[in-house]
Design an enzyme around this catalytic site. Structure first.
Site, PDB file in Angstrom:
ATOM      1  N   ARG A  90      68.176 -47.513  16.457  1.00  7.89           N
ATOM      2  CA  ARG A  90      67.497 -46.737  15.588  1.00  7.89           C
ATOM      3  C   ARG A  90      66.250 -47.332  14.991  1.00  7.89           C
ATOM      4  O   ARG A  90      65.977 -46.944  14.096  1.00  7.89           O
ATOM      5  CB  ARG A  90      68.433 -46.236  14.190  1.00  7.89           C
ATOM      6  CG  ARG A  90      69.628 -45.459  14.909  1.00  7.89           C
ATOM      7  CD  ARG A  90      70.415 -45.004  13.783  1.00  7.89           C
ATOM      8  NE  ARG A  90      70.732 -45.667  12.676  1.00  7.89           N
ATOM      9  CZ  ARG A  90      71.185 -45.176  11.485  1.00  7.89           C
ATOM     10  NH1 ARG A  90      71.502 -44.014  11.423  1.00  7.89           N
ATOM     11  NH2 ARG A  90      71.604 -46.191  10.493  1.00  7.89           N
ATOM     12  N   ASP A  91      65.998 -48.567  15.437  1.00 10.92           N
ATOM     13  CA  ASP A  91      64.806 -49.143  15.102  1.00 10.92           C
ATOM     14  C   ASP A  91      64.064 -49.777  16.252  1.00 10.92           C
ATOM     15  O   ASP A  91      63.408 -50.910  16.146  1.00 10.92           O
ATOM     16  CB  ASP A  91      64.855 -50.121  13.825  1.00 10.92           C
ATOM     17  CG  ASP A  91      63.777 -50.506  13.009  1.00 10.92           C
ATOM     18  OD1 ASP A  91      62.896 -49.632  13.203  1.00 10.92           O
ATOM     19  OD2 ASP A  91      63.665 -51.357  12.296  1.00 10.92           O
ATOM     20  N   ILE A  92      63.901 -49.212  17.287  1.00  6.51           N
ATOM     21  CA  ILE A  92      62.984 -49.612  18.326  1.00  6.51           C
ATOM     22  C   ILE A  92      61.471 -49.525  18.069  1.00  6.51           C
ATOM     23  O   ILE A  92      60.936 -48.462  17.652  1.00  6.51           O
ATOM     24  CB  ILE A  92      63.346 -48.843  19.690  1.00  6.51           C
ATOM     25  CG1 ILE A  92      64.730 -49.198  20.203  1.00  6.51           C
ATOM     26  CG2 ILE A  92      62.389 -49.167  20.739  1.00  6.51           C
ATOM     27  CD1 ILE A  92      65.061 -50.673  20.850  1.00  6.51           C
ATOM     28  N   ASN A  96      60.266 -55.601  16.758  1.00  7.54           N
ATOM     29  CA  ASN A  96      61.690 -55.659  17.072  1.00  7.54           C
ATOM     30  C   ASN A  96      61.976 -56.391  18.687  1.00  7.54           C
ATOM     31  O   ASN A  96      63.106 -56.236  19.112  1.00  7.54           O
ATOM     32  CB  ASN A  96      62.756 -54.796  16.938  1.00  7.54           C
ATOM     33  CG  ASN A  96      62.844 -54.747  15.187  1.00  7.54           C
ATOM     34  OD1 ASN A  96      62.604 -55.491  14.617  1.00  7.54           O
ATOM     35  ND2 ASN A  96      63.324 -53.500  14.895  1.00  7.54           N
ATOM     36  N   THR A 130      58.545 -48.396   9.712  1.00  6.86           N
ATOM     37  CA  THR A 130      59.041 -47.957  11.129  1.00  6.86           C
ATOM     38  C   THR A 130      58.684 -46.583  11.594  1.00  6.86           C
ATOM     39  O   THR A 130      58.919 -45.956  12.469  1.00  6.86           O
ATOM     40  CB  THR A 130      60.237 -48.272  11.374  1.00  6.86           C
ATOM     41  OG1 THR A 130      61.113 -47.613  10.692  1.00  6.86           O
ATOM     42  CG2 THR A 130      60.510 -49.762  11.014  1.00  6.86           C
TER      43      THR A 130
END
Length: 183
Positions: A90-92, A96, A130
């Site tokens: 959920r935070d690609i 990261n 994001t």
């Protein structure tokens, strides 16, 4: 300072649980975790590299086709391991992803991951930066699944290949609206 922040503690626990479940050369390894009492810690693998975002900035433009494919394949391998374990990152985003000098990629920061049979950690205003990589479902607050990570991966690949974000705007809300309403 953040030990009393309930949302940050949930993210911390989530990240440690997710990464403990995932063993792969393209995922930052966890060596030890403690979530007892006020002092909480994660001992992670030391990664001697830079974020993919900083690598892209240092290039002052898009990456070569070969680099985009090489890095994307490694990230997708890491996501495959996560998805096989029913974990949605959920935070690609390039911030990261770590790039080592050897070209090896390491996916990190599972702090807002959706774990199987676990309480979901909601994306808050702290994660609003994001929005450039969020799937339309995630941006509109709908239920997400593995396809959300694939969408984010596509947005990131677009940026790596062109040097530009797929959607931009003056405010995070304007970017969210473009994610939801535009192709």
């Amino acid at each position: 300072d953040v030990a009393g922040d309930e949302i940050m503690v949930k993210r911390f626990k989530n990240e440690s649980k997710a990464e403990l479940m995932l063993k792969h050369r393209n995922i930052v390894a966890i060596h030890d975790v403690s979530v007892k009492g006020r002092e909480k810690y994660i001992v992670m693998e030391y990664v001697d590299g830079i974020t993919l975002k900083n690598y892209l900035k240092g290039r002052n433009g898009p990456l070569s086709f070969d680099e985009v494919i090489c890095y994307s394949k490694q990230i997708l391998r890491a996501l495959c391991v996560a998805h096989d374990n029913k974990i949605i990152h959920r935070d690609i985003k390039p911030q990261n992803i770590m790039v080592l000098q050897s070209g090896l990629i390491k996916v990190m920061d599972f702090g807002i991951a959706k774990l199987p049979n676990a309480e979901t950690v909601t994306v808050t205003d702290k994660a609003i930066g994001t929005v450039y990589y969020m799937s339309p479902e995630q941006a509109s607050g709908k239920k997400v699944d593995f396809r959300s990570d694939i969408y984010s991966m596509g947005a990131m690949m677009y940026e790596l290949a062109t040097g530009e974000l797929p959607f931009t705007g003056d405010t995070p809300l304007s970017v969210v609206l473009k994610q939801i309403n535009e192709d």
